[in-house]
Design a protein around this motif. Structure first.
Motif, PDB file in Angstrom:
ATOM      1  N   THR A  67      -6.073   0.046  19.193  1.00 15.72           N
ATOM      2  CA  THR A  67      -6.518   0.866  18.061  1.00 15.72           C
ATOM      3  C   THR A  67      -5.553   0.781  16.890  1.00 15.72           C
ATOM      4  O   THR A  67      -5.894   1.176  15.770  1.00 15.72           O
ATOM      5  N   GLY A  68      -4.334   0.281  17.123  1.00 16.12           N
ATOM      6  CA  GLY A  68      -3.354   0.186  16.052  1.00 16.12           C
ATOM      7  C   GLY A  68      -3.250  -1.189  15.438  1.00 16.12           C
ATOM      8  O   GLY A  68      -2.281  -1.477  14.744  1.00 16.12           O
ATOM      9  N   THR A  69      -4.228  -2.047  15.677  1.00 12.73           N
ATOM     10  CA  THR A  69      -4.209  -3.404  15.129  1.00 12.73           C
ATOM     11  C   THR A  69      -4.985  -3.435  13.816  1.00 12.73           C
ATOM     12  O   THR A  69      -6.126  -2.984  13.751  1.00 12.73           O
ATOM     13  N   LEU A  70      -4.352  -3.992  12.792  1.00 13.12           N
ATOM     14  CA  LEU A  70      -4.982  -4.099  11.478  1.00 13.12           C
ATOM     15  C   LEU A  70      -5.757  -5.405  11.384  1.00 13.12           C
ATOM     16  O   LEU A  70      -5.195  -6.489  11.516  1.00 13.12           O
ATOM     17  N   ASP A  71      -7.056  -5.317  11.175  1.00 14.18           N
ATOM     18  CA  ASP A  71      -7.901  -6.512  11.109  1.00 14.18           C
ATOM     19  C   ASP A  71      -7.807  -7.222   9.758  1.00 14.18           C
ATOM     20  O   ASP A  71      -7.908  -8.441   9.691  1.00 14.18           O
ATOM     21  N   ALA A  72      -7.644  -6.473   8.688  1.00 13.70           N
ATOM     22  CA  ALA A  72      -7.584  -7.054   7.349  1.00 13.70           C
ATOM     23  C   ALA A  72      -6.760  -6.130   6.450  1.00 13.70           C
ATOM     24  O   ALA A  72      -6.669  -4.931   6.710  1.00 13.70           O
ATOM     25  N   PRO A  73      -6.121  -6.663   5.402  1.00 15.09           N
ATOM     26  CA  PRO A  73      -5.338  -5.820   4.498  1.00 15.09           C
ATOM     27  C   PRO A  73      -6.190  -4.717   3.872  1.00 15.09           C
ATOM     28  O   PRO A  73      -7.385  -4.885   3.649  1.00 15.09           O
ATOM     29  N   LEU A  74      -5.548  -3.591   3.599  1.00 14.20           N
ATOM     30  CA  LEU A  74      -6.227  -2.456   2.983  1.00 14.20           C
ATOM     31  C   LEU A  74      -5.531  -2.078   1.684  1.00 14.20           C
ATOM     32  O   LEU A  74      -4.307  -2.114   1.593  1.00 14.20           O
ATOM     33  N   ASP A  75      -6.313  -1.702   0.691  1.00 13.65           N
ATOM     34  CA  ASP A  75      -5.778  -1.161  -0.556  1.00 13.65           C
ATOM     35  C   ASP A  75      -5.910   0.351  -0.511  1.00 13.65           C
ATOM     36  O   ASP A  75      -7.004   0.870  -0.271  1.00 13.65           O
ATOM     37  N   LEU A  76      -4.819   1.044  -0.718  1.00  6.14           N
ATOM     38  CA  LEU A  76      -4.824   2.487  -0.532  1.00  6.14           C
ATOM     39  C   LEU A  76      -4.230   3.217  -1.718  1.00  6.14           C
ATOM     40  O   LEU A  76      -3.554   2.641  -2.564  1.00  6.14           O
ATOM     41  N   ASN A  77      -4.469   4.514  -1.723  1.00  5.80           N
ATOM     42  CA  ASN A  77      -3.920   5.424  -2.720  1.00  5.80           C
ATOM     43  C   ASN A  77      -3.679   6.755  -2.025  1.00  5.80           C
ATOM     44  O   ASN A  77      -4.596   7.323  -1.437  1.00  5.80           O
ATOM     45  N   LEU A  78      -2.462   7.237  -2.065  1.00  5.61           N
ATOM     46  CA  LEU A  78      -2.065   8.455  -1.361  1.00  5.61           C
ATOM     47  C   LEU A  78      -1.357   9.408  -2.292  1.00  5.61           C
ATOM     48  O   LEU A  78      -0.579   8.989  -3.154  1.00  5.61           O
ATOM     49  N   ARG A  79      -1.638  10.699  -2.115  1.00 10.84           N
ATOM     50  CA  ARG A  79      -0.848  11.734  -2.789  1.00 10.84           C
ATOM     51  C   ARG A  79      -0.477  12.816  -1.787  1.00 10.84           C
ATOM     52  O   ARG A  79      -1.253  13.122  -0.871  1.00 10.84           O
ATOM     53  N   ALA A  80       0.718  13.388  -1.958  1.00  8.64           N
ATOM     54  CA  ALA A  80       1.203  14.400  -1.019  1.00  8.64           C
ATOM     55  C   ALA A  80       2.216  15.288  -1.718  1.00  8.64           C
ATOM     56  O   ALA A  80       2.746  14.950  -2.790  1.00  8.64           O
ATOM     57  N   SER A  81       2.477  16.431  -1.111  1.00 10.11           N
ATOM     58  CA  SER A  81       3.566  17.297  -1.562  1.00 10.11           C
ATOM     59  C   SER A  81       4.654  17.271  -0.498  1.00 10.11           C
ATOM     60  O   SER A  81       4.378  17.097   0.689  1.00 10.11           O
ATOM     61  N   MET A  82       5.884  17.447  -0.928  1.00 13.28           N
ATOM     62  CA  MET A  82       7.016  17.316  -0.023  1.00 13.28           C
ATOM     63  C   MET A  82       8.066  18.369  -0.322  1.00 13.28           C
ATOM     64  O   MET A  82       8.350  18.677  -1.481  1.00 13.28           O
ATOM     65  N   TYR A  83       8.631  18.935   0.741  1.00 13.81           N
ATOM     66  CA  TYR A  83       9.692  19.926   0.630  1.00 13.81           C
ATOM     67  C   TYR A  83      10.922  19.357   1.338  1.00 13.81           C
ATOM     68  O   TYR A  83      10.868  19.047   2.535  1.00 13.81           O
ATOM     69  N   VAL A  84      12.031  19.227   0.617  1.00  9.22           N
ATOM     70  CA  VAL A  84      13.235  18.617   1.161  1.00  9.22           C
ATOM     71  C   VAL A  84      14.363  19.644   1.142  1.00  9.22           C
ATOM     72  O   VAL A  84      14.545  20.375   0.164  1.00  9.22           O
ATOM     73  N   ASN A  85      15.125  19.701   2.238  1.00  5.02           N
ATOM     74  CA  ASN A  85      16.260  20.608   2.355  1.00  5.02           C
ATOM     75  C   ASN A  85      17.500  19.819   2.741  1.00  5.02           C
ATOM     76  O   ASN A  85      17.461  18.989   3.652  1.00  5.02           O
ATOM     77  N   GLU A  86      18.600  20.081   2.047  1.00  7.16           N
ATOM     78  CA  GLU A  86      19.894  19.489   2.373  1.00  7.16           C
ATOM     79  C   GLU A  86      20.951  20.563   2.201  1.00  7.16           C
ATOM     80  O   GLU A  86      21.307  20.942   1.083  1.00  7.16           O
ATOM     81  N   ARG A  94       6.439  15.914  -5.650  1.00  8.56           N
ATOM     82  CA  ARG A  94       5.127  15.301  -5.501  1.00  8.56           C
ATOM     83  C   ARG A  94       5.316  13.802  -5.361  1.00  8.56           C
ATOM     84  O   ARG A  94       6.179  13.220  -6.017  1.00  8.56           O
ATOM     85  N   LEU A  95       4.537  13.184  -4.517  1.00  9.58           N
ATOM     86  CA  LEU A  95       4.665  11.746  -4.345  1.00  9.58           C
ATOM     87  C   LEU A  95       3.311  11.071  -4.454  1.00  9.58           C
ATOM     88  O   LEU A  95       2.277  11.641  -4.133  1.00  9.58           O
ATOM     89  N   SER A  96       3.357   9.846  -4.925  1.00 12.32           N
ATOM     90  CA  SER A  96       2.175   8.989  -4.984  1.00 12.32           C
ATOM     91  C   SER A  96       2.565   7.622  -4.435  1.00 12.32           C
ATOM     92  O   SER A  96       3.610   7.084  -4.794  1.00 12.32           O
ATOM     93  N   LEU A  97       1.736   7.081  -3.570  1.00 15.52           N
ATOM     94  CA  LEU A  97       1.938   5.737  -3.030  1.00 15.52           C
ATOM     95  C   LEU A  97       0.639   4.971  -3.205  1.00 15.52           C
ATOM     96  O   LEU A  97      -0.431   5.472  -2.848  1.00 15.52           O
ATOM     97  N   TRP A  98       0.726   3.750  -3.760  1.00 16.88           N
ATOM     98  CA  TRP A  98      -0.490   2.968  -3.943  1.00 16.88           C
ATOM     99  C   TRP A  98      -0.167   1.488  -3.872  1.00 16.88           C
ATOM    100  O   TRP A  98       0.955   1.053  -4.099  1.00 16.88           O
ATOM    101  N   GLY A  99      -1.179   0.694  -3.523  1.00 16.64           N
ATOM    102  CA  GLY A  99      -1.024  -0.743  -3.403  1.00 16.64           C
ATOM    103  C   GLY A  99      -1.745  -1.260  -2.174  1.00 16.64           C
ATOM    104  O   GLY A  99      -2.710  -0.655  -1.693  1.00 16.64           O
ATOM    105  N   SER A 100      -1.265  -2.361  -1.627  1.00 18.43           N
ATOM    106  CA  SER A 100      -1.911  -3.026  -0.496  1.00 18.43           C
ATOM    107  C   SER A 100      -0.992  -3.060   0.718  1.00 18.43           C
ATOM    108  O   SER A 100       0.234  -3.219   0.577  1.00 18.43           O
ATOM    109  N   THR A 101      -1.585  -2.947   1.909  1.00 14.21           N
ATOM    110  CA  THR A 101      -0.799  -3.096   3.129  1.00 14.21           C
ATOM    111  C   THR A 101      -0.243  -4.511   3.257  1.00 14.21           C
ATOM    112  O   THR A 101       0.685  -4.739   4.030  1.00 14.21           O
TER     113      THR A 101
END
Length: 291
Positions: A67-86, A94-101
């Motif tokens: 189920t974890g095998t990629l048959d063909a490249p995918l083009d994606l677009n992701l947005r998320a919120s993130m909380y970081v503590n140090e 806020r983050l955005s990730l886009w492009g091709s696998t």
């Protein structure tokens, strides 16, 4: 997912760079990038009935690999919120990730008011990160060694994130395991050898719910990631909530807001990271690396 009618998200393709100082330390920003590269993913495709028949560790492992095998490249677009503590510092981003696998990929990290925090890219030849606050950029020819070369022991790239996010996390794990233990919910815990991930736990549906690094000489170098809320939103192949813990005082939480798999590839200029003319990237190749 493919054929989705969701509203198309438009990442910032031409950010306005600023030299104004931001209240983020370099390690803090690296932690943020690391949780992007590691925590926004790690999810094999959500499965149902078939895993009930995987009554041995080997059968289960073989099924999650399929189920974890990629048959063909995918083009994606992701947005998320993130909380970081140090330590005593914390921030929401806020983050955005886009492009091709299959590459290239672009990442933007922004403050909640839209100010640039960091930009990163990965092509087939180079990984790049740019910090607008200090007007510095770093590059590495091996994307999986980039973060460790910056003293953050997470051997994951933007491409790894894209694969994991789209349900192909097994592509980042070895073909075999050295030990397995059954879990109460019908899942399995696997111990891996000679891999930056020492242990990986699956629930009974084949979802990765925990990943752990091997023990490190420095306590702050070890990490644990917990993944949950599968199928709770419009992206059933990804965890909607991820918690990454590093050492005693560093942690991050990420919440997926939207995931889109596009039917058309991104145009070249949409995934290119253009640096300011006065910035000369600092190569990280040759620096000591944990992996």
């Amino acid at each position: 997912m493919p054929g989705s009618t969701r509203k198309r998200l438009r990442p910032e393709t031409s950010p306005r760079f600023s030299a104004q100082r931001r209240p983020f330390s370099r390690l803090f920003l690296l932690l943020a990038l690391a949780v992007v590269c590691l925590a926004t993913a790690c999810a094999p495709k959500t499965a149902t009935g078939p895993f009930r028949n995987a009554d041995t560790a080997q059968k289960f492992w073989q099924m999650v690999r399929r189920t974890g095998t990629l048959d063909a490249p995918l083009d994606l677009n992701l947005r998320a919120s993130m909380y970081v503590n140090e330590g005593h510092k914390s921030a929401r981003m806020r983050l955005s990730l886009w492009g091709s696998t299959a590459l290239p990929l672009r990442l933007d990290l922004l403050s909640t008011i839209g100010s640039p925090v960091a930009y990163a890219s990965q092509t087939r030849t180079v990984w790049t990160i740019f910090y607008p606050d200090s007007n510095q950029a770093f590059t590495h020819s091996d994307a999986r060694r980039a973060l460790p070369a910056l003293n953050l022991p997470l051997p994951f790239s933007l491409q790894d994130m894209a694969l994991l996010l789209t349900g192909h996390g097994m592509a980042l794990l070895p073909k075999t395991y050295v030990a397995a233990d059954a879990l109460p919910d019908g899942g399995w815990s696997y111990t891996l050898a000679n891999n930056p991930v020492e242990k990986v736990d699956f629930d009974g549906l084949g979802n990765i719910v925990r990943m752990q690094s091997p023990p490190q000489d420095a306590k702050d170098s070890a990490w644990t990631m917990d993944l949950s809320r599968y199928g709770k939103e419009d992206f059933p192949h990804s965890p909607a909530k991820i918690i990454l813990t590093m050492g005693r005082d560093k942690s991050a939480r990420i919440f997926l807001k939207s995931v889109e798999v596009r039917n058309q590839p991104w145009p070249t200029n949409a995934t290119r990271l253009d640096l300011p003319e006065d910035v000369v990237p600092i190569p990280l190749d040759g620096r000591a690396c944990l992996y």
